[in-house]
Design a protein around this motif. Structure first.
Motif, PDB file in Angstrom:
ATOM      1  N   TRP A 334     -21.839  77.203  39.082  1.00 38.39           N
ATOM      2  CA  TRP A 334     -22.400  76.912  40.311  1.00 38.39           C
ATOM      3  C   TRP A 334     -23.732  76.056  39.952  1.00 38.39           C
ATOM      4  CZ3 TRP A 334     -19.751  77.654  44.252  1.00 38.39           C
ATOM      5  CH2 TRP A 334     -19.127  78.468  44.589  1.00 38.39           C
ATOM      6  N   ALA A 335     -24.380  76.551  38.664  1.00 35.26           N
ATOM      7  CA  ALA A 335     -25.469  75.555  38.353  1.00 35.26           C
ATOM      8  C   ALA A 335     -24.888  74.071  37.982  1.00 35.26           C
ATOM      9  CB  ALA A 335     -25.993  75.987  36.935  1.00 35.26           C
ATOM     10  N   ASP A 336     -23.581  73.969  37.338  1.00 36.12           N
ATOM     11  CA  ASP A 336     -23.100  72.553  37.271  1.00 36.12           C
ATOM     12  C   ASP A 336     -22.805  71.818  38.579  1.00 36.12           C
ATOM     13  OD1 ASP A 336     -22.115  70.750  35.265  1.00 36.12           O
ATOM     14  OD2 ASP A 336     -19.853  71.355  36.122  1.00 36.12           O
ATOM     15  N   ARG A 337     -22.723  72.504  39.746  1.00 38.74           N
ATOM     16  CA  ARG A 337     -22.428  72.147  40.787  1.00 38.74           C
ATOM     17  C   ARG A 337     -23.616  71.035  41.278  1.00 38.74           C
ATOM     18  NH1 ARG A 337     -21.863  75.393  46.599  1.00 38.74           N
ATOM     19  NH2 ARG A 337     -23.536  76.223  45.624  1.00 38.74           N
ATOM     20  N   ASP A 338     -24.804  71.724  40.951  1.00 37.22           N
ATOM     21  CA  ASP A 338     -25.822  71.156  41.398  1.00 37.22           C
ATOM     22  C   ASP A 338     -26.246  69.745  40.484  1.00 37.22           C
ATOM     23  OD1 ASP A 338     -26.286  73.219  43.081  1.00 37.22           O
ATOM     24  OD2 ASP A 338     -27.626  74.258  41.987  1.00 37.22           O
ATOM     25  N   VAL A 339     -25.997  69.932  39.058  1.00 36.71           N
ATOM     26  CA  VAL A 339     -26.042  69.071  38.294  1.00 36.71           C
ATOM     27  C   VAL A 339     -25.309  67.798  38.846  1.00 36.71           C
ATOM     28  CG1 VAL A 339     -25.621  68.258  35.892  1.00 36.71           C
ATOM     29  CG2 VAL A 339     -26.875  70.509  36.362  1.00 36.71           C
ATOM     30  N   GLN A 340     -23.897  68.013  38.833  1.00 41.84           N
ATOM     31  CA  GLN A 340     -22.918  66.756  39.200  1.00 41.84           C
ATOM     32  C   GLN A 340     -23.196  66.208  40.489  1.00 41.84           C
ATOM     33  OE1 GLN A 340     -18.912  67.014  38.012  1.00 41.84           O
ATOM     34  NE2 GLN A 340     -18.972  68.976  36.732  1.00 41.84           N
ATOM     35  N   ALA A 341     -23.886  67.037  41.434  1.00 40.07           N
ATOM     36  CA  ALA A 341     -24.077  66.480  42.670  1.00 40.07           C
ATOM     37  C   ALA A 341     -25.367  65.441  42.581  1.00 40.07           C
ATOM     38  CB  ALA A 341     -24.218  67.389  43.912  1.00 40.07           C
ATOM     39  N   VAL A 342     -26.193  65.920  41.915  1.00 43.09           N
ATOM     40  CA  VAL A 342     -27.374  64.851  41.809  1.00 43.09           C
ATOM     41  C   VAL A 342     -26.943  63.893  40.827  1.00 43.09           C
ATOM     42  CG1 VAL A 342     -29.696  64.995  40.660  1.00 43.09           C
ATOM     43  CG2 VAL A 342     -29.027  66.763  41.993  1.00 43.09           C
ATOM     44  N   ALA A 343     -26.196  63.997  39.886  1.00 39.50           N
ATOM     45  CA  ALA A 343     -25.759  62.995  39.074  1.00 39.50           C
ATOM     46  C   ALA A 343     -24.786  61.855  39.687  1.00 39.50           C
ATOM     47  CB  ALA A 343     -25.025  63.272  37.605  1.00 39.50           C
ATOM     48  N   GLY A 344     -24.016  62.286  40.610  1.00 42.86           N
ATOM     49  CA  GLY A 344     -23.001  61.369  41.279  1.00 42.86           C
ATOM     50  C   GLY A 344     -21.575  61.799  40.872  1.00 42.86           C
ATOM     51  N   SER A 345     -21.644  62.608  39.894  1.00 43.47           N
ATOM     52  CA  SER A 345     -20.092  62.873  39.373  1.00 43.47           C
ATOM     53  C   SER A 345     -19.503  63.981  40.275  1.00 43.47           C
ATOM     54  CB  SER A 345     -19.897  63.335  37.898  1.00 43.47           C
ATOM     55  OG  SER A 345     -21.162  64.386  37.915  1.00 43.47           O
TER      56      SER A 345
END
Length: 693
Positions: A334-345
């Motif tokens: 779930w933490a990676d979900r935020d990271v990837q959404a912010v990064a655009g991936s």
């Protein structure tokens, strides 16, 4: 099971009588106001009739490749034959960016893992919007954040209309006529009645989101009058509350033509466990009524959903929805979900983990940021739920039974709540104006919340220790941990297990904070950290002493999930359910809560409802029915290439943002579309077949 009851009096635990009396006024204080924190945008409020209607249109359209590759090849009927007699039509004026175009993919990242596709039998699809994209329910609530207050009522969905009898006890619903499951099988009242009779009413089945007979009112009956008409009969008069329970996730029928042959009632060779697990995640193309169908599953990698060629909703130009061809769900954290959404991936995230707020805000503020970020109201809140069932739910051993008797002691609950520094718990997640002290009950800032009716027990470790001394919990062996009285749980240390979900960092961070803050009270709290599906199973089975929980819609909107606000039935409540004998052992204040909630359900007078919720809030917080921890906002993160995202969409109110934004209407303009589809120009195959057609 054998009851191990704590003695009342003598050397036993003195339930409800403190040896050291502490005046109540010394324990309470005025609840601090939440820090100022404004949402970034406000919804545009409209009427239900502005959003949708059901009607036939002169012509219908679909993606060109569907027509050329499938219809003209004779493997798929024309689109007009796949749609209902009167499909649901979304109004153009309510679409923020108007009628869309076909193509592209929405890339989700999730932290859950699917158990399988038997949603109504109790299997998790992994969360993160998968179930919302696949399931459709009798009514719909997600988009209600934008509906005018004087028209607030669940939207029609599979039930296109309903009518109350003159006496208010009977509700007759008309189902959408001619709609089909994604494999072309007709949807009708048989699917509804299979869900009701063989899943809701069968106590051997536990639908995923906890639908029970009591969810729809004790004594409620449902019958089919014809293939497209069903009739509800209620004990209460005009209980409009239950229309909310007919939405996600407690009345979303499954494909009876696929599920029924696996149900023990119709298959004597199957057990209920075999029924639940008959459709593992490797089973592809499970028929759905939702906009997308699962066509690929790679363990610990990805789930891919493709457009449903039989989806029963269109826009005003007659374009069959959805606009997006494909949905991806990367299996990560779930933490990676935020990271990837912010990064655009990744393309979409409900930013729920407060620990990620600062970094996400910094990145989204950059001009080059691929995603936009929008905070909403404080509708995320955490609490400690104490297991109140002293009558056998979860089959507790002697120690667990002793803990449950403690949980039922008001002085014990007061000691725990004043022994927690909520400000420090919130700051440990994120500093700034995000978190607010949450004493329990309804959330500050929501419709029915009343601060004057909220009892707040302030942080006071000395008073907490005094209360624990007063109920006979003393450290008799000098190891720094209080002991049960002699004759109770062997006079052993007071050890309490704390259940928490390891899928979310916030859950475990708060749990660790609680464990640490219980040490000065001489209470040993032991972490029981479980992955989401295992945690859900333990919570549903009553196998916990305490549990750190993020709460549901009942404390946000109140009108949705209302029956879960108190133990209104033997299986409705998350931390007090009936034991093996089927009865509830309610405390007097719990009965007051039940009576208040039932009175709220039974009336449609708003002024009366306001007063009832004031009474509920006071009774709840005065008796510390659960120990509130912290409350904070969430934020919707979505890639800027997506259009038709409604203003002010919250990540959670009546439902999660995946439903709030009406994903079947979301599209990507042609000049912004990416090459992300893994199965371009394919449709779902036959149920159980490998991959798309």
């Amino acid at each position: 099971m054998k009851r191990h009851t704590i003695a009342l009096g003598g050397a036993g635990l003195m339930l409800g009588v403190s040896l050291l009396a502490i005046p109540a006024q010394e324990l309470t204080a005025e609840l601090p106001e939440p820090p100022e924190f404004s949402a970034q945008s406000e919804p545009i409020f409209v009427s239900v009739s502005d959003i949708l209607e059901y009607k036939a249109l002169p012509e219908y359209h679909e993606p060109d490749w569907v027509t050329s590759k499938y219809v003209e090849a004779g493997t798929l009927p024309p689109v007009a034959e796949r749609l209902p007699k009167e499909p649901m039509v979304y109004k153009t004026a309510n679409m923020p960016d108007g009628i869309g175009v076909y193509g592209d993919t929405m890339r989700h990242v999730i932290g859950g893992r699917p158990e399988g596709w038997n949603y109504i039998g109790g299997q998790s699809q992994g969360w993160g919007g998968i179930d919302i994209g696949m399931s459709e329910c009798l009514t719909r609530t997600g988009p209600l954040f934008t509906v005018k207050a004087d028209e607030l009522e669940p939207l029609p969905n599979l039930a296109k209309s309903w009518e109350w009898s003159e006496d208010g006890h009977v509700l007759t619903m008309k189902l959408i006529e001619g709609a089909k499951w994604s494999d072309g099988d007709p949807f009708d009242a048989d699917d509804v009645m299979f869900y009701w009779n063989d899943n809701i009413m069968d106590t051997n089945v536990s639908p995923l989101n906890g639908g029970t007979p009591e969810t729809f009112g004790v004594g409620t009956t449902l019958e089919a009058l014809d293939p497209y008409t069903i009739k509800w009969t209620f004990k209460e008069v005009r209980p409009t509350q239950y229309l909310y329970a007919m939405a996600y996730g407690t009345f979303c029928p499954g494909p009876s033509h696929i599920l029924k042959p696996q149900h023990p009632k119709y298959n004597a060779d199957n057990t209920y466990e075999e029924y639940k697990n008959a459709f593992p995640p490797e089973y592809m193309n499970i028929p759905v009524m939702g906009a997308w169908v699962p066509v690929e599953y790679r363990p610990d990698d990805i789930i891919v959903l493709r457009r449903n060629a039989y989806y029963w909703k269109v826009d005003e130009a007659g374009n069959q929805l959805p606009y997006l061809n494909e949905m991806h769900y990367r299996l990560s954290t779930w933490a990676d979900r935020d990271v990837q959404a912010v990064a655009g991936s990744g393309d979409f995230s409900n930013l729920e983990q407060a620990e990620s707020f600062i970094e996400a805000l910094k990145r989204s503020a950059e001009d080059s940021a691929p995603a936009r970020l929008q905070f909403g109201a404080r509708t995320i809140g955490y609490t400690i739920r104490m297991n109140f069932s002293a009558n056998g739910w979860g089959e507790p051993d002697e120690r667990a039974q002793a803990v449950r008797e403690l949980n039922r002691n008001l002085d014990f609950r007061k000691a725990i709540t004043i022994g927690l520094d909520r400000q420090r718990l919130g700051d440990s997640l994120v500093r700034g104006p995000f978190t607010a002290i949450y004493p329990g009950g309804l959330y500050a800032g929501t419709t029915y919340y009343d601060k004057a009716s909220t009892v707040y027990y302030q942080y006071n470790v000395d008073a907490a220790n005094g209360l624990l001394d007063g109920i006979g919990l003393v450290d008799t062996d000098g190891n720094g941990v209080r002991n049960f009285p002699a004759g109770t749980a062997g006079g052993g240390d007071v050890e309490i297990t704390l259940l928490a979900n390891t899928d979310y960092g916030t859950d475990t961070n708060l749990a660790e904070g609680v464990i640490q803050q219980m040490e000065p009270l001489g209470i040993r709290v032991i972490a029981n950290f479980q992955q989401g599906t295992a945690r859900d199973d333990m919570a549903q089975a009553g196998q916990f002493d305490w549990s750190v929980e993020r709460q549901g819609s009942e404390v946000v909107s109140v009108v949705q999930g209302t029956s879960a606000l108190a133990p209104t039935g033997p299986r409705t409540h998350p931390f007090h359910r009936a034991g093996t004998d089927g009865t509830l052992d309610l405390l007097p204040f719990e009965q007051e809560l039940v009576d208040t909630v039932n009175a709220f359900i039974a009336t449609s007078d708003n002024a009366e409802r306001v007063e009832l919720m004031k009474k509920y809030q006071r009774t709840f917080t005065e008796n510390v029915y659960s120990v509130g921890l912290t409350q904070y906002p969430g934020a919707l993160i979505i890639n800027k290439r997506f259009a038709n995202i409604p203003a002010g969409a919250p990540i959670f109110m009546f439902n999660w943002a995946e439903d709030n934004i009406i994903r079947e209407r979301v599209f990507v303009p042609a000049d912004a579309q990416g090459d992300f589809e893994l199965h371009p120009e394919t449709l779902p195959g036959a149920p159980g077949s490998a991959g798309p057609m």
